[in-house]
Design a protein around this motif. Sequence first.
Motif, PDB file in Angstrom:
ATOM      1  N   ALA A  30       0.836  -1.183   0.000  1.00 54.26           N
ATOM      2  CA  ALA A  30       0.000   0.000   0.000  1.00 54.26           C
ATOM      3  C   ALA A  30       0.882   1.248   0.000  1.00 54.26           C
ATOM      4  O   ALA A  30       2.057   1.178   0.395  1.00 54.26           O
ATOM      5  N   PRO A  31       0.349   2.383  -0.414  1.00 53.14           N
ATOM      6  CA  PRO A  31       1.154   3.612  -0.426  1.00 53.14           C
ATOM      7  C   PRO A  31       1.730   3.923   0.951  1.00 53.14           C
ATOM      8  O   PRO A  31       1.013   3.912   1.956  1.00 53.14           O
ATOM      9  N   GLY A  32       3.038   4.164   0.993  1.00 51.41           N
ATOM     10  CA  GLY A  32       3.692   4.518   2.236  1.00 51.41           C
ATOM     11  C   GLY A  32       3.913   3.363   3.185  1.00 51.41           C
ATOM     12  O   GLY A  32       4.372   3.572   4.316  1.00 51.41           O
ATOM     13  N   ALA A  33       3.609   2.142   2.758  1.00 46.11           N
ATOM     14  CA  ALA A  33       3.735   0.986   3.639  1.00 46.11           C
ATOM     15  C   ALA A  33       4.780   0.022   3.091  1.00 46.11           C
ATOM     16  O   ALA A  33       5.186   0.101   1.928  1.00 46.11           O
ATOM     17  N   GLU A  34       5.199  -0.900   3.952  1.00 44.25           N
ATOM     18  CA  GLU A  34       6.107  -1.952   3.539  1.00 44.25           C
ATOM     19  C   GLU A  34       5.342  -3.001   2.717  1.00 44.25           C
ATOM     20  O   GLU A  34       4.128  -3.165   2.870  1.00 44.25           O
ATOM     21  N   ARG A  35       6.069  -3.705   1.882  1.00 48.04           N
ATOM     22  CA  ARG A  35       5.458  -4.814   1.176  1.00 48.04           C
ATOM     23  C   ARG A  35       5.142  -5.913   2.175  1.00 48.04           C
ATOM     24  O   ARG A  35       5.973  -6.240   3.025  1.00 48.04           O
ATOM     25  N   GLU A  36       3.941  -6.479   2.081  1.00 51.40           N
ATOM     26  CA  GLU A  36       3.552  -7.507   3.038  1.00 51.40           C
ATOM     27  C   GLU A  36       3.067  -8.770   2.341  1.00 51.40           C
ATOM     28  O   GLU A  36       2.504  -8.731   1.240  1.00 51.40           O
ATOM     29  N   PHE A  37       3.272  -9.884   3.025  1.00 54.91           N
ATOM     30  CA  PHE A  37       2.841 -11.179   2.543  1.00 54.91           C
ATOM     31  C   PHE A  37       1.325 -11.267   2.571  1.00 54.91           C
ATOM     32  O   PHE A  37       0.683 -10.797   3.525  1.00 54.91           O
ATOM     33  N   VAL A  38       0.738 -11.884   1.535  1.00 55.53           N
ATOM     34  CA  VAL A  38      -0.705 -12.079   1.479  1.00 55.53           C
ATOM     35  C   VAL A  38      -1.047 -13.566   1.528  1.00 55.53           C
ATOM     36  O   VAL A  38      -1.836 -14.002   2.366  1.00 55.53           O
ATOM     37  N   ALA A  39      -0.451 -14.341   0.621  1.00 56.26           N
ATOM     38  CA  ALA A  39      -0.793 -15.764   0.543  1.00 56.26           C
ATOM     39  C   ALA A  39       0.297 -16.502  -0.208  1.00 56.26           C
ATOM     40  O   ALA A  39       1.029 -15.905  -1.011  1.00 56.26           O
ATOM     41  N   LYS A  40       0.375 -17.823   0.049  1.00 55.71           N
ATOM     42  CA  LYS A  40       1.364 -18.659  -0.617  1.00 55.71           C
ATOM     43  C   LYS A  40       0.757 -20.022  -0.891  1.00 55.71           C
ATOM     44  O   LYS A  40      -0.089 -20.492  -0.125  1.00 55.71           O
ATOM     45  N   ILE A  41       1.213 -20.645  -1.977  1.00 56.76           N
ATOM     46  CA  ILE A  41       0.757 -21.991  -2.304  1.00 56.76           C
ATOM     47  C   ILE A  41       1.944 -22.824  -2.754  1.00 56.76           C
ATOM     48  O   ILE A  41       2.771 -22.386  -3.553  1.00 56.76           O
ATOM     49  N   ARG A  42       2.039 -24.028  -2.192  1.00 57.45           N
ATOM     50  CA  ARG A  42       3.090 -24.946  -2.599  1.00 57.45           C
ATOM     51  C   ARG A  42       2.651 -25.693  -3.857  1.00 57.45           C
ATOM     52  O   ARG A  42       1.492 -25.633  -4.263  1.00 57.45           O
ATOM     53  N   TRP A  43       3.608 -26.418  -4.445  1.00 58.37           N
ATOM     54  CA  TRP A  43       3.329 -27.120  -5.704  1.00 58.37           C
ATOM     55  C   TRP A  43       2.106 -28.031  -5.590  1.00 58.37           C
ATOM     56  O   TRP A  43       1.262 -28.066  -6.490  1.00 58.37           O
ATOM     57  N   PHE A  44       2.021 -28.783  -4.492  1.00 57.71           N
ATOM     58  CA  PHE A  44       0.942 -29.759  -4.357  1.00 57.71           C
ATOM     59  C   PHE A  44      -0.298 -29.185  -3.667  1.00 57.71           C
ATOM     60  O   PHE A  44      -1.213 -29.937  -3.356  1.00 57.71           O
ATOM     61  N   GLY A  45      -0.314 -27.866  -3.445  1.00 58.07           N
ATOM     62  CA  GLY A  45      -1.567 -27.223  -3.057  1.00 58.07           C
ATOM     63  C   GLY A  45      -1.694 -26.732  -1.642  1.00 58.07           C
ATOM     64  O   GLY A  45      -2.704 -26.103  -1.312  1.00 58.07           O
ATOM     65  N   SER A  46      -0.725 -26.997  -0.771  1.00 60.35           N
ATOM     66  CA  SER A  46      -0.818 -26.441   0.587  1.00 60.35           C
ATOM     67  C   SER A  46      -0.824 -24.932   0.515  1.00 60.35           C
ATOM     68  O   SER A  46      -0.063 -24.337  -0.249  1.00 60.35           O
ATOM     69  N   THR A  47      -1.685 -24.313   1.304  1.00 66.49           N
ATOM     70  CA  THR A  47      -1.837 -22.862   1.243  1.00 66.49           C
ATOM     71  C   THR A  47      -1.611 -22.210   2.606  1.00 66.49           C
ATOM     72  O   THR A  47      -1.830 -22.830   3.647  1.00 66.49           O
ATOM     73  N   TYR A  48      -1.207 -20.950   2.556  1.00 69.40           N
ATOM     74  CA  TYR A  48      -0.946 -20.162   3.754  1.00 69.40           C
ATOM     75  C   TYR A  48      -1.451 -18.749   3.490  1.00 69.40           C
ATOM     76  O   TYR A  48      -1.306 -18.236   2.385  1.00 69.40           O
ATOM     77  N   TYR A  49      -2.038 -18.126   4.517  1.00 70.25           N
ATOM     78  CA  TYR A  49      -2.630 -16.803   4.345  1.00 70.25           C
ATOM     79  C   TYR A  49      -2.241 -15.872   5.487  1.00 70.25           C
ATOM     80  O   TYR A  49      -2.082 -16.296   6.633  1.00 70.25           O
ATOM     81  N   GLU A  50      -2.141 -14.607   5.159  1.00 73.72           N
ATOM     82  CA  GLU A  50      -2.014 -13.577   6.173  1.00 73.72           C
ATOM     83  C   GLU A  50      -3.363 -13.483   6.888  1.00 73.72           C
ATOM     84  O   GLU A  50      -4.415 -13.669   6.260  1.00 73.72           O
ATOM     85  N   ASP A  51      -3.334 -13.211   8.171  1.00 73.03           N
ATOM     86  CA  ASP A  51      -4.561 -13.299   8.970  1.00 73.03           C
ATOM     87  C   ASP A  51      -5.700 -12.419   8.444  1.00 73.03           C
ATOM     88  O   ASP A  51      -6.866 -12.815   8.468  1.00 73.03           O
ATOM     89  N   SER A  52      -5.387 -11.229   7.974  1.00 73.38           N
ATOM     90  CA  SER A  52      -6.456 -10.304   7.588  1.00 73.38           C
ATOM     91  C   SER A  52      -7.203 -10.728   6.326  1.00 73.38           C
ATOM     92  O   SER A  52      -8.284 -10.189   6.036  1.00 73.38           O
ATOM     93  N   VAL A  53      -6.661 -11.675   5.575  1.00 73.34           N
ATOM     94  CA  VAL A  53      -7.331 -12.095   4.339  1.00 73.34           C
ATOM     95  C   VAL A  53      -7.938 -13.489   4.448  1.00 73.34           C
ATOM     96  O   VAL A  53      -8.620 -13.938   3.527  1.00 73.34           O
ATOM     97  N   LYS A  54      -7.681 -14.176   5.548  1.00 73.39           N
ATOM     98  CA  LYS A  54      -8.230 -15.521   5.717  1.00 73.39           C
ATOM     99  C   LYS A  54      -9.749 -15.488   5.627  1.00 73.39           C
ATOM    100  O   LYS A  54     -10.404 -14.638   6.229  1.00 73.39           O
ATOM    101  N   GLY A  55     -10.309 -16.424   4.868  1.00 75.70           N
ATOM    102  CA  GLY A  55     -11.753 -16.483   4.691  1.00 75.70           C
ATOM    103  C   GLY A  55     -12.279 -15.585   3.593  1.00 75.70           C
ATOM    104  O   GLY A  55     -13.448 -15.702   3.205  1.00 75.70           O
ATOM    105  N   ARG A  56     -11.445 -14.681   3.095  1.00 79.20           N
ATOM    106  CA  ARG A  56     -11.868 -13.770   2.012  1.00 79.20           C
ATOM    107  C   ARG A  56     -11.104 -14.022   0.723  1.00 79.20           C
ATOM    108  O   ARG A  56     -11.659 -13.885  -0.366  1.00 79.20           O
ATOM    109  N   PHE A  57      -9.813 -14.352   0.833  1.00 73.08           N
ATOM    110  CA  PHE A  57      -8.970 -14.574  -0.340  1.00 73.08           C
ATOM    111  C   PHE A  57      -8.674 -16.064  -0.481  1.00 73.08           C
ATOM    112  O   PHE A  57      -8.532 -16.781   0.515  1.00 73.08           O
ATOM    113  N   THR A  58      -8.548 -16.500  -1.715  1.00 71.34           N
ATOM    114  CA  THR A  58      -8.178 -17.886  -2.002  1.00 71.34           C
ATOM    115  C   THR A  58      -7.096 -17.906  -3.069  1.00 71.34           C
ATOM    116  O   THR A  58      -7.277 -17.345  -4.152  1.00 71.34           O
ATOM    117  N   ILE A  59      -5.987 -18.558  -2.750  1.00 68.73           N
ATOM    118  CA  ILE A  59      -4.905 -18.718  -3.712  1.00 68.73           C
ATOM    119  C   ILE A  59      -5.011 -20.101  -4.329  1.00 68.73           C
ATOM    120  O   ILE A  59      -5.338 -21.078  -3.644  1.00 68.73           O
TER     121      ILE A  59
END
Length: 117
Positions: free
Chosen positions: A40-69
């Motif tokens: 975001a403007p004036g902010a540091e770059r932050e992690f949102v979500a990650k997916i491994r090759w076989f599909g394991s996923t990880y999310y930043e807390d504020s996007v859990k339940g809203r975003f899907t990778i």
Amino acid sequence: QVRLVESGGGLVQAGGSLRLSCAASGRIFSTDSMAWFRQAPGAEREFVAKIRWFGSTYYEDSVKGRFTISRDNAKNTVYLQMNSLKPEDTAVYYCARQTGDLRYDTWGQGTQVTVSS
């Protein structure tokens, strides 16, 4: 050499949805993970979500339940489905590759997401 190109950003009202895509050219290995970050403007770059090759996923807390990778390994493409968007989700979203030694070594150029209230 891998190149990442994001698309799908835009302007949306709060509560709306967008789907971002990240197309990778070059060889992606099964040890690679793919991730989305945002800045975001004036902010540091932050992690949102990650997916491994076989599909394991990880999310930043504020996007859990809203975003899907997700990823389509045959197409070398990773997606970020964003629902229930909030004005605080406004940022430039970047796609990145994480290699097997956990380095983020390749980044896309970013795509702007703007959520109006």
